[in-house]
Design an enzyme around this catalytic site. Sequence first.
Site, PDB file in Angstrom:
ATOM      1  N   SER A  21     -10.740  -0.400  -7.963  1.00 15.74           N
ATOM      2  CA  SER A  21      -9.746   0.601  -8.370  1.00 15.74           C
ATOM      3  C   SER A  21     -10.399   1.915  -8.806  1.00 15.74           C
ATOM      4  O   SER A  21     -11.342   1.928  -9.597  1.00 15.74           O
ATOM      5  CB  SER A  21      -8.899   0.056  -9.523  1.00 15.74           C
ATOM      6  N   THR A  68      -0.942  -2.930 -10.469  1.00 15.32           N
ATOM      7  CA  THR A  68      -1.162  -2.928  -9.033  1.00 15.32           C
ATOM      8  C   THR A  68      -1.078  -4.347  -8.494  1.00 15.32           C
ATOM      9  O   THR A  68      -0.725  -5.281  -9.222  1.00 15.32           O
ATOM     10  CB  THR A  68      -2.492  -2.191  -8.698  1.00 15.32           C
ATOM     11  N   LYS A  72       3.229  -6.075  -9.138  1.00 12.80           N
ATOM     12  CA  LYS A  72       4.249  -5.026  -9.258  1.00 12.80           C
ATOM     13  C   LYS A  72       5.666  -5.575  -9.441  1.00 12.80           C
ATOM     14  O   LYS A  72       6.490  -4.940 -10.094  1.00 12.80           O
ATOM     15  CB  LYS A  72       4.195  -4.095  -8.038  1.00 12.80           C
ATOM     16  N   ASN A  93       4.804   0.207 -11.165  1.00  6.95           N
ATOM     17  CA  ASN A  93       3.350   0.475 -11.150  1.00  6.95           C
ATOM     18  C   ASN A  93       2.885   1.156 -12.433  1.00  6.95           C
ATOM     19  O   ASN A  93       1.708   1.488 -12.569  1.00  6.95           O
ATOM     20  CB  ASN A  93       2.948   1.298  -9.920  1.00  6.95           C
ATOM     21  N   ASP A 108       4.814   5.868  -7.499  1.00  7.66           N
ATOM     22  CA  ASP A 108       4.213   6.075  -6.172  1.00  7.66           C
ATOM     23  C   ASP A 108       4.952   7.157  -5.385  1.00  7.66           C
ATOM     24  O   ASP A 108       4.327   8.020  -4.757  1.00  7.66           O
ATOM     25  CB  ASP A 108       4.225   4.768  -5.371  1.00  7.66           C
ATOM     26  N   ALA A 133       7.584  -0.368   6.250  1.00  9.55           N
ATOM     27  CA  ALA A 133       8.759  -0.591   5.398  1.00  9.55           C
ATOM     28  C   ALA A 133       8.411  -1.486   4.217  1.00  9.55           C
ATOM     29  O   ALA A 133       9.276  -2.155   3.664  1.00  9.55           O
ATOM     30  CB  ALA A 133       9.889  -1.200   6.224  1.00  9.55           C
ATOM     31  N   ALA A 136       5.029   0.558  -0.413  1.00 11.66           N
ATOM     32  CA  ALA A 136       4.681   1.980  -0.446  1.00 11.66           C
ATOM     33  C   ALA A 136       5.682   2.798   0.358  1.00 11.66           C
ATOM     34  O   ALA A 136       6.094   3.888  -0.059  1.00 11.66           O
ATOM     35  CB  ALA A 136       3.268   2.180   0.088  1.00 11.66           C
ATOM     36  N   TYR A 219      -6.649   5.982   2.613  1.00  9.86           N
ATOM     37  CA  TYR A 219      -7.647   7.036   2.349  1.00  9.86           C
ATOM     38  C   TYR A 219      -9.080   6.515   2.454  1.00  9.86           C
ATOM     39  O   TYR A 219     -10.027   7.214   2.105  1.00  9.86           O
ATOM     40  CB  TYR A 219      -7.412   7.709   0.996  1.00  9.86           C
ATOM     41  N   GLY A 240      -4.302   9.705   2.037  1.00  9.99           N
ATOM     42  CA  GLY A 240      -3.503   9.335   0.881  1.00  9.99           C
ATOM     43  C   GLY A 240      -4.171   9.495  -0.472  1.00  9.99           C
ATOM     44  O   GLY A 240      -3.594   9.101  -1.498  1.00  9.99           O
TER      45      GLY A 240
END
Length: 270
Positions: A21, A68, A72, A93, A108, A133, A136, A219, A240
């Site tokens: 993280s 996370t 969640k 989150n 988010d 879907a 996120a 990312y 991202g």
Amino acid sequence: MAGAEIAARRAFVVGDPIDHSRSPDLHNAAFAAVGLPHTYGRIRANESEIGAVIETMRSERWLGLSVTMPNKAAVIEHLDRLTPQAERLGAVNCVFWDGDVLCGDNTDGAGLVWAIRDHLGVDVATRIGVLGAGGAARAAILALAEAGATHITVVNRTRDRAVAAAALAGDIGSVGEPEDLSDCDIVINATPQGMGDTGVVSLPPYVPGFGQLAYDLVYHPPLTPWMEAAGSLGGRPANGLSMLIGQAAVQFTRWTGVDAPTDAMIAAVG
Ligand code: NAP
């Protein structure tokens, strides 16, 4: 300014796995940049352990908690109240205090809106396509609809999930096919396709081209295969990382009441 010294408090991110993280880098840089004495660390805990983590948060009066995978949804039953966004998404989150009430939020989507509109300077009051879907994608769809998107088309491998996700956008949401995204100004990849270190690269089913923003929630790597493909077609690729910073910035303000020092946060993970 004269005033009482602020007592140092603790904040954490809780998940499993958690070693990767980047949230401690973001939040510790933010605390330092605004001169707050708080600290932010990692806790490894899963769904069967999240209740005990929340009890400790209550008894030790932590400043805040980021939540996370895989916690969640599981955290919800341990909280007193949810924001409307967390309620509709069924996912939290961010845990914060409202007086003595422990609340769950989902930042988010707000983080994504900050990334596209405020950080990249792209108007979100337009036609948007979303690939995926899952959790996120759902957060993105709800927040973009609330931020003024004129239409959101959801494309997903599993149609039932696309229908449920598109419903979050109300009248402006629909389920589509990849070719329907050619008239969108913004296309968001909210699938893990193209993520690093998987060994297999499968591109999402639509690659944006000229005039389109290709926003990849992934990312790692910083230039994903989908971004690279979009760039070669004249699209504008972005990864991202800015969403990660945006969702952390919203959490920071929830906990401290202070505007987040986003430049320091960008520098911490850039
Ligand atoms: P999730 O709930 O598991 O949803 C994944 C979505 O991707 C689902 O719609 C799934 O389709 C689709 N998908 C997965 N593998 C696929 C494949 N091989 N081909 C086609 N579709 C596939 O995951 P999530 O939490 O939404 O996360 C999605 C991505 O966003 C991840 O890469 C995550 O790391 C990233 N993310 C980034 C940020 C950020 O701050 N930048 C924040 C959150 C998430 P089905 O419905 O058909 O299964």
